[in-house]
Motif scaffolding. Structure first.
Motif, PDB file in Angstrom:
ATOM      1  N   VAL A 145       0.841  -1.202   0.000  1.00 30.22           N
ATOM      2  CA  VAL A 145       0.000   0.000   0.000  1.00 30.22           C
ATOM      3  C   VAL A 145       0.875   1.250   0.000  1.00 30.22           C
ATOM      4  O   VAL A 145       0.617   2.215  -0.742  1.00 30.22           O
ATOM      5  N   GLY A 146       1.904   1.258   0.821  1.00 30.69           N
ATOM      6  CA  GLY A 146       2.793   2.409   0.883  1.00 30.69           C
ATOM      7  C   GLY A 146       3.495   2.677  -0.436  1.00 30.69           C
ATOM      8  O   GLY A 146       3.607   3.821  -0.876  1.00 30.69           O
ATOM      9  N   TRP A 147       3.967   1.610  -1.080  1.00 24.54           N
ATOM     10  CA  TRP A 147       4.648   1.771  -2.373  1.00 24.54           C
ATOM     11  C   TRP A 147       3.673   2.292  -3.442  1.00 24.54           C
ATOM     12  O   TRP A 147       4.058   3.102  -4.288  1.00 24.54           O
ATOM     13  N   ILE A 148       2.431   1.823  -3.386  1.00 25.56           N
ATOM     14  CA  ILE A 148       1.426   2.309  -4.346  1.00 25.56           C
ATOM     15  C   ILE A 148       1.151   3.796  -4.117  1.00 25.56           C
ATOM     16  O   ILE A 148       1.077   4.591  -5.062  1.00 25.56           O
ATOM     17  N   PHE A 149       0.983   4.176  -2.846  1.00 24.32           N
ATOM     18  CA  PHE A 149       0.783   5.593  -2.519  1.00 24.32           C
ATOM     19  C   PHE A 149       1.935   6.434  -3.071  1.00 24.32           C
ATOM     20  O   PHE A 149       1.720   7.485  -3.666  1.00 24.32           O
ATOM     21  N   TRP A 150       3.157   5.944  -2.833  1.00 31.33           N
ATOM     22  CA  TRP A 150       4.328   6.688  -3.303  1.00 31.33           C
ATOM     23  C   TRP A 150       4.314   6.810  -4.826  1.00 31.33           C
ATOM     24  O   TRP A 150       4.556   7.891  -5.367  1.00 31.33           O
ATOM     25  N   ALA A 151       4.046   5.724  -5.524  1.00 33.70           N
ATOM     26  CA  ALA A 151       4.068   5.727  -6.986  1.00 33.70           C
ATOM     27  C   ALA A 151       3.032   6.684  -7.554  1.00 33.70           C
ATOM     28  O   ALA A 151       3.324   7.465  -8.480  1.00 33.70           O
ATOM     29  N   VAL A 152       1.820   6.638  -7.000  1.00 33.90           N
ATOM     30  CA  VAL A 152       0.769   7.538  -7.479  1.00 33.90           C
ATOM     31  C   VAL A 152       1.137   8.986  -7.181  1.00 33.90           C
ATOM     32  O   VAL A 152       1.006   9.878  -8.036  1.00 33.90           O
ATOM     33  N   GLY A 153       1.606   9.235  -5.959  1.00 30.80           N
ATOM     34  CA  GLY A 153       1.986  10.595  -5.582  1.00 30.80           C
ATOM     35  C   GLY A 153       3.123  11.126  -6.440  1.00 30.80           C
ATOM     36  O   GLY A 153       3.109  12.286  -6.872  1.00 30.80           O
ATOM     37  N   PHE A 154       4.123  10.285  -6.685  1.00 33.62           N
ATOM     38  CA  PHE A 154       5.269  10.690  -7.508  1.00 33.62           C
ATOM     39  C   PHE A 154       4.819  11.027  -8.918  1.00 33.62           C
ATOM     40  O   PHE A 154       5.249  12.035  -9.505  1.00 33.62           O
ATOM     41  N   LEU A 155       3.950  10.190  -9.487  1.00 31.05           N
ATOM     42  CA  LEU A 155       3.448  10.424 -10.842  1.00 31.05           C
ATOM     43  C   LEU A 155       2.631  11.711 -10.914  1.00 31.05           C
ATOM     44  O   LEU A 155       2.791  12.507 -11.849  1.00 31.05           O
ATOM     45  N   VAL A 156       1.782  11.934  -9.919  1.00 27.93           N
ATOM     46  CA  VAL A 156       0.951  13.133  -9.898  1.00 27.93           C
ATOM     47  C   VAL A 156       1.810  14.388  -9.755  1.00 27.93           C
ATOM     48  O   VAL A 156       1.634  15.369 -10.491  1.00 27.93           O
ATOM     49  N   GLU A 157       2.747  14.377  -8.815  1.00 22.75           N
ATOM     50  CA  GLU A 157       3.597  15.543  -8.592  1.00 22.75           C
ATOM     51  C   GLU A 157       4.433  15.859  -9.828  1.00 22.75           C
ATOM     52  O   GLU A 157       4.516  17.019 -10.264  1.00 22.75           O
ATOM     53  N   GLY A 158       5.060  14.841 -10.402  1.00 22.95           N
ATOM     54  CA  GLY A 158       5.903  15.061 -11.567  1.00 22.95           C
ATOM     55  C   GLY A 158       5.112  15.546 -12.769  1.00 22.95           C
ATOM     56  O   GLY A 158       5.544  16.457 -13.490  1.00 22.95           O
ATOM     57  N   THR A 159       3.938  14.944 -12.992  1.00 25.68           N
ATOM     58  CA  THR A 159       3.093  15.347 -14.114  1.00 25.68           C
ATOM     59  C   THR A 159       2.604  16.779 -13.943  1.00 25.68           C
ATOM     60  O   THR A 159       2.625  17.579 -14.890  1.00 25.68           O
ATOM     61  N   ALA A 160       2.161  17.112 -12.738  1.00 27.59           N
ATOM     62  CA  ALA A 160       1.655  18.463 -12.475  1.00 27.59           C
ATOM     63  C   ALA A 160       2.748  19.512 -12.663  1.00 27.59           C
ATOM     64  O   ALA A 160       2.510  20.576 -13.258  1.00 27.59           O
ATOM     65  N   ASP A 161       3.937  19.235 -12.160  1.00 32.37           N
ATOM     66  CA  ASP A 161       5.047  20.181 -12.319  1.00 32.37           C
ATOM     67  C   ASP A 161       5.349  20.430 -13.788  1.00 32.37           C
ATOM     68  O   ASP A 161       5.544  21.569 -14.217  1.00 32.37           O
ATOM     69  N   GLN A 162       5.382  19.350 -14.573  1.00 35.12           N
ATOM     70  CA  GLN A 162       5.719  19.494 -15.992  1.00 35.12           C
ATOM     71  C   GLN A 162       4.607  20.204 -16.752  1.00 35.12           C
ATOM     72  O   GLN A 162       4.872  21.026 -17.644  1.00 35.12           O
ATOM     73  N   GLN A 163       3.356  19.907 -16.412  1.00 37.40           N
ATOM     74  CA  GLN A 163       2.232  20.569 -17.073  1.00 37.40           C
ATOM     75  C   GLN A 163       2.247  22.069 -16.817  1.00 37.40           C
ATOM     76  O   GLN A 163       2.011  22.873 -17.737  1.00 37.40           O
ATOM     77  N   LYS A 164       2.543  22.465 -15.591  1.00 36.02           N
ATOM     78  CA  LYS A 164       2.587  23.890 -15.282  1.00 36.02           C
ATOM     79  C   LYS A 164       3.759  24.567 -15.968  1.00 36.02           C
ATOM     80  O   LYS A 164       3.636  25.695 -16.461  1.00 36.02           O
ATOM     81  N   LEU A 165       4.911  23.890 -15.998  1.00 40.97           N
ATOM     82  CA  LEU A 165       6.080  24.457 -16.667  1.00 40.97           C
ATOM     83  C   LEU A 165       5.807  24.648 -18.151  1.00 40.97           C
ATOM     84  O   LEU A 165       6.141  25.699 -18.722  1.00 40.97           O
ATOM     85  N   ASN A 166       5.184  23.653 -18.791  1.00 43.83           N
ATOM     86  CA  ASN A 166       4.848  23.764 -20.209  1.00 43.83           C
ATOM     87  C   ASN A 166       3.856  24.884 -20.449  1.00 43.83           C
ATOM     88  O   ASN A 166       3.968  25.635 -21.433  1.00 43.83           O
ATOM     89  N   PHE A 167       2.870  25.001 -19.560  1.00 44.57           N
ATOM     90  CA  PHE A 167       1.843  26.036 -19.699  1.00 44.57           C
ATOM     91  C   PHE A 167       2.463  27.431 -19.619  1.00 44.57           C
ATOM     92  O   PHE A 167       2.189  28.299 -20.454  1.00 44.57           O
TER      93      PHE A 167
END
Length: 292
Positions: free
Chosen positions: A140-162
């Protein structure tokens, strides 16, 4: 090896963190160079995780995995934040601090506390001799980390591109994950650090459970201190009189991703109690004008 100053490496990691942050504080104070602040914070997490693992001497699978998760997160964040600040120029957070040594020192002290506290789960796990079999909490912890990492990284890149597009200059980011939460990067960061805590829980005993202070401190920091409140205040001052921004803010969750069609129709008490839509996030938003 195992014991260095104390059996849980708490004093050692505190000394290392204070020393590391002090070096960057001196650089910032003397050279008025504030482009390394986020780099100093994220790389400090890597140093703590790797150092405690190496000093332990004998490693088990859980320690290696948790250390690796911190290193991956820290490297991604360090590189991203360094490239972003080099691209955008000066860090506006330091506009009032560059000539005020006291305020600058407070910032670096706070950053040291943040790094040391949030690192507690990994620090204590790496110091432990306990190695229970793989449990549901690990997965469960690893899944939380993976989802959180993907969300944070995607959001950062989307804002930078925008923000890199000339036609978006002077606009707030409302694309991708930012359609569903006003702060998807913070949601991802909170989720991944809670994931690290959950994955560390099979090892914890007695007072070691106090490492829950790590993700709790991070969550409270982003919800009430240097995270969402500051960004909401800044956005309200810039766009508070723009009808489109008001509509976006009314219909978009502050932290937990939700479709606007659902969030916008929820009662205010549900938004406050369960979705962290606190009144302080709108204290600087003008209340006159259409669509309010």
């Amino acid at each position: 090896m195992g014991t260095v100053i104390d059996s849980h490496f708490l004093a050692l990691t505190a000394i290392v963190t204070i020393g590391y942050q002090f070096v960057f504080f001196v650089i910032t104070a003397l050279l008025k160079f504030d482009k390394v602040t986020d780099f100093a914070g994220s790389t400090n997490f890597i140093i703590i995780a790797v150092l405690t693992l190496v000093l332990k001497g004998s490693w088990h699978f859980r320690q290696v995995i948790l250390t690796l998760l911190v290193v991956i997160w820290g490297l991604r964040l360090a590189i991203f934040l360094l490239m972003r600040i080099l691209q955008w120029g000066e860090d506006r957070r330091f506009d009032e601090m560059r000539s005020n040594l006291g305020k600058l020192a407070v910032f670096w002290i706070f950053q040291a506390v943040w790094v040391w506290t949030v690192s507690l789960p990994v620090t204590v796990v790496n110091a432990s001799n306990r190695n229970p079999f793989l449990q549901a909490e690990d997965i469960v912890g690893w899944i939380f980390w993976a989802v959180g990492f993907l969300v944070e990284g995607t959001a950062d890149q989307q804002k930078l591109n925008f923000k890199s597009l000339p036609e978006n200059r002077g606009k707030w980011c409302y694309v991708g994950l930012w359609k569903y939460t006003r702060h998807p990067n913070y949601f991802g960061e909170i989720l991944l650090w809670w994931g690290i805590f959950v994955a560390s829980s099979p090892v914890l005993e007695g007072a070691e459970w106090l490492v829950i202070l790590g993700p709790t401190f991070l969550t409270l920091l982003l919800l009430f201190v240097s995270g969402i409140p500051l960004l909401e205040e800044s956005a309200d001052k810039k766009f508070g009189n723009v009808d489109g921004y008001r509509t976006y803010k009314r219909g978009t969750s502050p932290l937990i991703p939700l479709p606007p069609s659902i969030y916008g129709n929820l009662p205010s008490w549900i938004k406050t109690v369960f979705l962290f839509e606190f009144p302080l996030y709108s204290r600087n938003l003008p209340r006159e004008g259409p669509n309010w």
